[in-house]
Design an enzyme around this catalytic site. Structure first.
Site, mmCIF file in Angstrom:
data_model
loop_
_atom_site.group_PDB
_atom_site.id
_atom_site.type_symbol
_atom_site.label_atom_id
_atom_site.label_comp_id
_atom_site.label_asym_id
_atom_site.label_seq_id
_atom_site.Cartn_x
_atom_site.Cartn_y
_atom_site.Cartn_z
ATOM 1 C CE LYS A 261 -10.826 2.198 3.028
ATOM 2 N NZ LYS A 261 -10.951 1.184 1.680
ATOM 3 C CB SER B 112 1.030 1.957 -2.118
ATOM 4 O OG SER B 112 1.147 3.351 -2.005
ATOM 5 N N GLY B 113 -2.238 2.216 -0.869
ATOM 6 C CA GLY B 113 -3.113 2.842 0.428
ATOM 7 C C GLY B 113 -3.793 1.431 0.763
ATOM 8 C CG MET C 241 -9.407 -0.354 -2.545
ATOM 9 S SD MET C 241 -10.450 -1.353 -1.665
ATOM 10 C CE MET C 241 -11.809 -0.451 -1.341
#
Length: 288
Positions: free
Chosen positions: A74, A134-135, A137
Protein backbone atom coordinates in the site's frame (compact mmCIF):
# COMPACT_ATOMS: atom_id res chain seq x y z
CA UNK A 1 -32.74 -7.71 -9.40
CA UNK A 2 -31.04 -7.02 -12.76
CA UNK A 3 -30.03 -10.18 -14.58
CA UNK A 4 -28.50 -8.92 -17.81
CA UNK A 5 -26.57 -11.51 -19.76
CA UNK A 6 -22.85 -11.02 -19.30
CA UNK A 7 -20.94 -10.88 -22.61
CA UNK A 8 -18.54 -13.70 -23.39
CA UNK A 9 -14.89 -12.86 -22.71
CA UNK A 10 -13.34 -11.32 -25.79
CA UNK A 11 -11.01 -8.57 -27.04
CA UNK A 12 -13.21 -5.83 -25.55
CA UNK A 13 -13.37 -7.41 -22.09
CA UNK A 14 -11.81 -5.15 -19.46
CA UNK A 15 -9.57 -6.68 -16.80
CA UNK A 16 -9.41 -5.61 -13.15
CA UNK A 17 -7.11 -7.23 -10.63
CA UNK A 18 -5.65 -7.21 -7.14
CA UNK A 19 -2.10 -7.43 -5.77
CA UNK A 20 -1.46 -8.90 -2.35
CA UNK A 21 1.12 -10.99 -0.54
CA UNK A 22 -1.70 -13.40 0.35
CA UNK A 23 -4.50 -13.08 -2.21
CA UNK A 24 -7.99 -13.49 -0.80
CA UNK A 25 -10.83 -15.07 -2.79
CA UNK A 26 -13.31 -12.43 -1.61
CA UNK A 27 -12.51 -9.64 -4.07
CA UNK A 28 -12.44 -12.01 -7.04
CA UNK A 29 -15.79 -13.53 -6.17
CA UNK A 30 -17.39 -10.21 -5.19
CA UNK A 31 -16.46 -8.23 -8.31
CA UNK A 32 -17.09 -11.07 -10.76
CA UNK A 33 -20.47 -11.77 -9.18
CA UNK A 34 -21.52 -8.14 -9.66
CA UNK A 35 -20.23 -8.13 -13.24
CA UNK A 36 -22.44 -11.17 -13.81
CA UNK A 37 -25.52 -9.65 -12.18
CA UNK A 38 -25.13 -6.36 -14.07
CA UNK A 39 -24.10 -7.89 -17.40
CA UNK A 40 -20.79 -5.98 -17.52
CA UNK A 41 -17.97 -7.03 -19.84
CA UNK A 42 -15.33 -7.19 -17.10
CA UNK A 43 -13.20 -9.88 -15.45
CA UNK A 44 -11.45 -9.68 -12.07
CA UNK A 45 -8.41 -11.76 -11.07
CA UNK A 46 -6.23 -11.84 -7.94
CA UNK A 47 -2.43 -11.91 -8.19
CA UNK A 48 0.62 -11.87 -5.97
CA UNK A 49 4.08 -10.62 -6.97
CA UNK A 50 7.70 -10.45 -5.90
CA UNK A 51 8.35 -7.63 -8.40
CA UNK A 52 6.02 -4.74 -7.68
CA UNK A 53 7.46 -2.28 -10.27
CA UNK A 54 7.07 -4.88 -13.02
CA UNK A 55 3.54 -5.70 -11.92
CA UNK A 56 2.48 -2.04 -11.94
CA UNK A 57 4.21 -1.61 -15.28
CA UNK A 58 1.99 -4.42 -16.54
CA UNK A 59 -1.13 -2.65 -15.27
CA UNK A 60 -0.13 0.40 -17.31
CA UNK A 61 1.12 -1.37 -20.43
CA UNK A 62 -1.75 -3.86 -20.74
CA UNK A 63 -4.53 -1.36 -20.11
CA UNK A 64 -5.74 -3.11 -16.96
CA UNK A 65 -8.59 -0.87 -15.80
CA UNK A 66 -8.20 -1.17 -12.05
CA UNK A 67 -5.98 -2.78 -9.44
CA UNK A 68 -6.72 -3.29 -5.75
CA UNK A 69 -3.63 -3.07 -3.54
CA UNK A 70 -3.29 -4.97 -0.26
CA UNK A 71 -0.55 -5.62 2.30
CA UNK A 72 2.38 -5.15 2.01
CA UNK A 73 2.21 -2.93 -1.10
CA UNK A 74 0.00 0.00 0.00
CA UNK A 75 2.91 2.39 0.56
CA UNK A 76 5.54 0.88 -1.73
CA UNK A 77 3.29 1.38 -4.77
CA UNK A 78 3.09 5.17 -4.41
CA UNK A 79 6.30 6.10 -6.34
CA UNK A 80 5.06 4.00 -9.26
CA UNK A 81 1.89 6.08 -9.79
CA UNK A 82 1.21 9.24 -11.78
CA UNK A 83 -1.26 10.88 -9.39
CA UNK A 84 -2.83 10.53 -5.96
CA UNK A 85 -6.47 11.26 -5.16
CA UNK A 86 -7.09 13.13 -1.89
CA UNK A 87 -8.12 10.05 0.12
CA UNK A 88 -4.76 8.40 -0.62
CA UNK A 89 -2.56 11.51 -0.60
CA UNK A 90 -3.75 12.50 2.87
CA UNK A 91 -2.44 9.28 4.43
CA UNK A 92 0.27 8.18 1.97
CA UNK A 93 -1.41 4.83 1.48
CA UNK A 94 -3.03 3.37 -1.64
CA UNK A 95 -5.44 0.46 -1.86
CA UNK A 96 -6.89 1.18 -5.31
CA UNK A 97 -5.37 2.12 -8.67
CA UNK A 98 -7.45 3.38 -11.58
CA UNK A 99 -5.90 3.31 -15.06
CA UNK A 100 -7.14 6.04 -17.41
CA UNK A 101 -5.38 5.50 -20.75
CA UNK A 102 -2.04 4.77 -19.09
CA UNK A 103 -2.34 7.36 -16.32
CA UNK A 104 -2.38 5.57 -12.95
CA UNK A 105 -4.14 7.31 -10.05
CA UNK A 106 -4.06 6.04 -6.47
CA UNK A 107 -7.12 6.08 -4.18
CA UNK A 108 -7.84 4.79 -0.69
CA UNK A 109 -11.31 3.30 -0.44
CA UNK A 110 -10.40 1.74 2.94
CA UNK A 111 -10.51 5.24 4.42
CA UNK A 112 -13.96 5.89 2.94
CA UNK A 113 -15.34 2.59 4.29
CA UNK A 114 -13.90 3.03 7.78
CA UNK A 115 -15.11 6.62 8.04
CA UNK A 116 -18.65 5.52 7.08
CA UNK A 117 -18.64 2.60 9.53
CA UNK A 118 -17.51 4.80 12.43
CA UNK A 119 -20.31 7.23 11.61
CA UNK A 120 -22.88 4.43 11.44
CA UNK A 121 -21.79 3.06 14.85
CA UNK A 122 -22.37 6.50 16.43
CA UNK A 123 -19.43 6.16 18.80
CA UNK A 124 -18.87 9.25 20.95
CA UNK A 125 -15.75 10.90 19.43
CA UNK A 126 -14.66 12.01 22.91
CA UNK A 127 -14.05 8.31 23.69
CA UNK A 128 -10.38 7.31 23.90
CA UNK A 129 -9.24 4.47 21.64
CA UNK A 130 -6.43 1.97 21.17
CA UNK A 131 -5.36 1.31 17.57
CA UNK A 132 -2.97 -1.59 17.04
CA UNK A 133 -0.85 -1.30 13.89
CA UNK A 134 1.06 1.34 11.93
CA UNK A 135 0.90 0.11 8.33
CA UNK A 136 -1.29 1.17 5.43
CA UNK A 137 -4.59 0.02 6.96
CA UNK A 138 -3.71 1.59 10.32
CA UNK A 139 -3.07 4.87 8.52
CA UNK A 140 -6.54 4.73 6.98
CA UNK A 141 -8.09 4.00 10.38
CA UNK A 142 -6.15 6.76 12.15
CA UNK A 143 -7.10 9.32 9.50
CA UNK A 144 -10.76 8.30 9.64
CA UNK A 145 -10.75 8.54 13.44
CA UNK A 146 -9.16 11.99 13.44
CA UNK A 147 -11.48 13.28 10.74
CA UNK A 148 -14.45 11.88 12.67
CA UNK A 149 -13.52 14.00 15.67
CA UNK A 150 -11.57 11.50 17.79
CA UNK A 151 -8.69 13.25 19.57
CA UNK A 152 -7.69 10.92 22.42
CA UNK A 153 -6.04 7.73 21.27
CA UNK A 154 -2.95 5.54 21.37
CA UNK A 155 -1.24 3.94 18.40
CA UNK A 156 0.18 0.58 19.49
CA UNK A 157 3.05 -0.56 17.27
CA UNK A 158 6.21 -2.56 17.88
CA UNK A 159 7.94 -0.53 15.18
CA UNK A 160 8.71 2.66 17.08
CA UNK A 161 9.62 4.63 13.95
CA UNK A 162 6.34 4.05 12.11
CA UNK A 163 4.29 4.02 15.30
CA UNK A 164 5.56 7.38 16.54
CA UNK A 165 5.27 8.87 13.05
CA UNK A 166 1.62 7.86 12.71
CA UNK A 167 0.78 9.00 16.23
CA UNK A 168 2.54 12.32 15.71
CA UNK A 169 0.80 12.95 12.40
CA UNK A 170 -2.61 13.03 14.06
CA UNK A 171 -1.72 14.11 17.60
CA UNK A 172 -2.20 10.69 19.21
CA UNK A 173 -0.01 8.85 21.74
CA UNK A 174 2.24 5.89 20.97
CA UNK A 175 2.99 2.68 22.87
CA UNK A 176 5.02 -0.36 21.89
CA UNK A 177 2.42 -2.76 23.31
CA UNK A 178 -1.07 -2.86 24.85
CA UNK A 179 0.10 -3.89 28.32
CA UNK A 180 -1.62 -1.84 31.01
CA UNK A 181 -3.79 0.08 28.52
CA UNK A 182 -7.57 0.05 28.14
CA UNK A 183 -10.07 2.17 26.20
CA UNK A 184 -13.77 2.19 25.26
CA UNK A 185 -12.85 1.64 21.59
CA UNK A 186 -10.19 -0.86 20.49
CA UNK A 187 -9.19 -1.47 16.89
CA UNK A 188 -6.95 -4.10 15.30
CA UNK A 189 -5.28 -3.01 12.06
CA UNK A 190 -2.63 -5.75 11.95
CA UNK A 191 -2.67 -9.22 10.32
CA UNK A 192 -3.31 -10.81 13.74
CA UNK A 193 -6.25 -13.18 13.31
CA UNK A 194 -5.95 -13.26 9.52
CA UNK A 195 -6.15 -16.62 7.77
CA UNK A 196 -2.59 -17.94 7.52
CA UNK A 197 0.35 -17.97 9.97
CA UNK A 198 -1.30 -15.48 12.36
CA UNK A 199 -4.78 -17.00 12.25
CA UNK A 200 -4.89 -17.89 15.96
CA UNK A 201 -3.35 -14.67 17.28
CA UNK A 202 -5.42 -12.36 19.49
CA UNK A 203 -4.69 -8.67 18.89
CA UNK A 204 -5.75 -7.68 22.43
CA UNK A 205 -5.92 -9.82 25.54
CA UNK A 206 -9.13 -10.57 27.40
CA UNK A 207 -8.66 -7.79 29.96
CA UNK A 208 -8.45 -5.12 27.24
CA UNK A 209 -11.43 -6.55 25.36
CA UNK A 210 -13.53 -6.80 28.51
CA UNK A 211 -12.87 -3.13 29.34
CA UNK A 212 -13.94 -1.97 25.88
CA UNK A 213 -17.42 -1.03 24.70
CA UNK A 214 -16.64 -1.19 20.96
CA UNK A 215 -14.34 -3.65 19.19
CA UNK A 216 -13.28 -3.09 15.59
CA UNK A 217 -11.19 -5.66 13.70
CA UNK A 218 -10.25 -4.70 10.14
CA UNK A 219 -9.21 -8.29 9.29
CA UNK A 220 -11.73 -9.49 6.72
CA UNK A 221 -10.74 -13.11 6.18
CA UNK A 222 -12.02 -14.80 8.19
CA UNK A 223 -14.83 -12.53 9.35
CA UNK A 224 -14.92 -14.36 12.69
CA UNK A 225 -11.40 -13.61 13.91
CA UNK A 226 -10.27 -14.61 17.42
CA UNK A 227 -10.79 -10.98 18.48
CA UNK A 228 -14.34 -10.89 17.10
CA UNK A 229 -15.23 -14.19 18.74
CA UNK A 230 -14.13 -13.03 22.19
CA UNK A 231 -15.78 -9.62 21.76
CA UNK A 232 -19.09 -11.14 20.66
CA UNK A 233 -19.02 -13.60 23.54
CA UNK A 234 -18.55 -10.67 25.94
CA UNK A 235 -21.46 -8.78 24.36
CA UNK A 236 -19.42 -5.94 22.88
CA UNK A 237 -20.59 -3.83 19.96
CA UNK A 238 -18.51 -5.11 17.05
CA UNK A 239 -17.43 -3.75 13.68
CA UNK A 240 -15.86 -6.41 11.47
CA UNK A 241 -13.41 -6.40 8.62
CA UNK A 242 -16.09 -8.13 6.56
CA UNK A 243 -18.05 -4.86 6.65
CA UNK A 244 -14.95 -2.89 5.65
CA UNK A 245 -14.08 -5.13 2.72
CA UNK A 246 -17.59 -4.91 1.26
CA UNK A 247 -17.87 -1.12 1.50
CA UNK A 248 -14.40 -0.46 0.12
CA UNK A 249 -14.96 -2.99 -2.70
CA UNK A 250 -18.18 -1.23 -3.72
CA UNK A 251 -16.23 2.03 -4.00
CA UNK A 252 -13.59 0.27 -6.10
CA UNK A 253 -16.26 -1.25 -8.33
CA UNK A 254 -17.77 2.18 -8.97
CA UNK A 255 -14.35 3.67 -9.77
CA UNK A 256 -13.51 0.88 -12.23
CA UNK A 257 -16.86 0.58 -14.02
CA UNK A 258 -18.64 3.90 -13.50
CA UNK A 259 -21.59 1.90 -12.15
CA UNK A 260 -22.74 2.06 -8.52
CA UNK A 261 -24.60 -1.19 -7.70
CA UNK A 262 -27.76 -1.04 -5.63
CA UNK A 263 -28.03 -2.55 -2.17
CA UNK A 264 -29.67 -5.77 -3.32
CA UNK A 265 -26.86 -6.56 -5.74
CA UNK A 266 -24.21 -5.74 -3.13
CA UNK A 267 -25.88 -8.03 -0.59
CA UNK A 268 -26.14 -10.85 -3.14
CA UNK A 269 -22.48 -10.53 -4.15
CA UNK A 270 -21.36 -10.29 -0.53
CA UNK A 271 -23.28 -13.40 0.55
CA UNK A 272 -22.07 -15.31 -2.51
CA UNK A 273 -18.44 -14.36 -1.81
CA UNK A 274 -18.60 -15.27 1.88
CA UNK A 275 -20.17 -18.64 1.13
CA UNK A 276 -17.52 -19.53 -1.46
CA UNK A 277 -14.69 -18.34 0.80
CA UNK A 278 -16.07 -20.35 3.71
CA UNK A 279 -16.25 -23.52 1.61
CA UNK A 280 -12.72 -23.02 0.31
CA UNK A 281 -11.34 -22.39 3.81
CA UNK A 282 -13.07 -25.51 5.12
CA UNK A 283 -11.64 -27.56 2.24
CA UNK A 284 -8.12 -26.31 3.08
CA UNK A 285 -8.58 -27.25 6.73
CA UNK A 286 -9.70 -30.75 5.80
CA UNK A 287 -6.62 -31.20 3.59
CA UNK A 288 -4.38 -30.09 6.46
Amino acid sequence: MPSNEKPLIGPRTRLCMSLSARPSPFGTRFHNRMYELLGLDYVYKAFSTTDLPAAIGGVRALGIRGCAISMPFKEAVIPLLDAMEASAAAIDSVNTIVNDDGCLTGYNTDYIAIHDLLAAARIDPSSPFLLRGSGGMAKAVAAALRNSGFKKGTIIARNETTGRALAGLYGFDWASGPEGLTAPLIINATPMGMAGPEADMLAFDGTVIEAADYVFDVVAMPAETPLMKVAERLGKTCISGAEVIVLQAVEQFALYTGVRPDRQIVEDASAFSRDVAKRELEAERQKA
